[in-house]
Design an enzyme around this catalytic site. Structure first.
Site, mmCIF file in Angstrom:
data_model
loop_
_atom_site.group_PDB
_atom_site.id
_atom_site.type_symbol
_atom_site.label_atom_id
_atom_site.label_comp_id
_atom_site.label_asym_id
_atom_site.label_seq_id
_atom_site.Cartn_x
_atom_site.Cartn_y
_atom_site.Cartn_z
ATOM 1 N N LEU A 51 -58.785 22.537 44.644
ATOM 2 C CA LEU A 51 -60.078 22.742 45.287
ATOM 3 C C LEU A 51 -60.797 21.411 45.467
ATOM 4 C CD1 LEU A 51 -61.269 25.921 43.346
ATOM 5 C CD2 LEU A 51 -59.908 25.773 45.447
ATOM 6 N N GLY A 91 -54.475 25.692 36.081
ATOM 7 C CA GLY A 91 -55.412 25.045 35.177
ATOM 8 C C GLY A 91 -56.508 24.390 35.987
ATOM 9 N N GLY A 92 -57.676 24.227 35.393
ATOM 10 C CA GLY A 92 -58.787 23.593 36.087
ATOM 11 C C GLY A 92 -59.024 24.248 37.426
ATOM 12 N N ASP A 93 -58.979 23.451 38.484
ATOM 13 C CA ASP A 93 -59.190 23.981 39.834
ATOM 14 C C ASP A 93 -57.906 23.929 40.659
ATOM 15 O OD1 ASP A 93 -59.132 21.225 40.092
ATOM 16 O OD2 ASP A 93 -60.707 21.147 41.605
ATOM 17 N N GLU A 94 -56.763 24.042 39.990
ATOM 18 C CA GLU A 94 -55.463 24.040 40.671
ATOM 19 C C GLU A 94 -54.826 25.424 40.625
ATOM 20 O OE1 GLU A 94 -53.518 19.603 40.535
ATOM 21 O OE2 GLU A 94 -52.714 21.129 39.209
#
Length: 185
Positions: A51, A91-94
């Site tokens: 993102l 994970g995170g924005d992936e």
């Protein structure tokens, strides 16, 4: 005890925020799908989605707003493409998206355009409308890679190329892979 075991297995293989499969489960699924493609002679694609401007939302509105956005992204990604696809939060924005049946590169590009279209639609974060974008790295089997680990690495390289170009999508290009074993040797 069976219900408890099933709950533990679900927790180990799914993201607690979005309910999507996690990186571990995606890796298992990608292995299975790649093997099925090898046996049947089919082509497939893997997309790594990162993102754009997500950090700005977290910084300006707080991590709770970022979590709300991630929860809204999950169903959008699952419904973005018309064909069967596996979606996971890495994970995170992936996020990862596996297209187990494609005819050619154009199928993967059309799917990437649909993913971008749903991500670029405004998100409602408790009354505040925000827009983000995405950078998508695309790798094709067997064209660019023939194993899941390598597919994820190649998709990562393509995703960073897309990000460097200002977002959108990029298909893996081995000539631009500064980390390839062939180039290293």
């Amino acid at each position: 005890r069976k219900a408890h075991t099933a709950a533990l297995e679900y927790q180990a293989t799914h993201d607690s925020l979005t309910g999507l499969p996690n990186r571990f489960q995606l890796s298992k699924d990608l292995t299975k799908i790649t093997e099925a493609a090898r046996v049947s002679g089919r082509r497939m694609a893997f997309m790594l989605i990162d993102l754009d401007r997500f950090k700005e939302i977290n910084d300006a509105l707080g991590h709770e707003a970022g979590d709300i956005l991630l929860k809204q992204i999950a169903p959008r990604l699952c419904n973005a493409v018309d064909v069967q696809a596996n979606v996971a939060r890495l994970g995170g924005d992936e996020f990862g998206l596996v297209l187990p049946h494609i005819n050619d590169e154009q199928d993967a590009l059309r799917a990437a355009e649909k993913v971008l279209a749903v991500i670029c639609q405004p998100f409602d974060l408790e009354g505040l409308k925000v827009q983000i974008g995405a950078s998508i790295g695309i790798v094709l089997y067997p064209d660019h890679s023939d194993d899941p680990h390598s597919m994820m690495r190649c998709a990562d390289i393509a995703m960073y190329l897309a990000k460097k170009n200002g977002g959108g999508y990029a298909v893996y290009n081995p000539t631009l892979d500064i980390y390839s074993p062939r180039r290293l040797s």
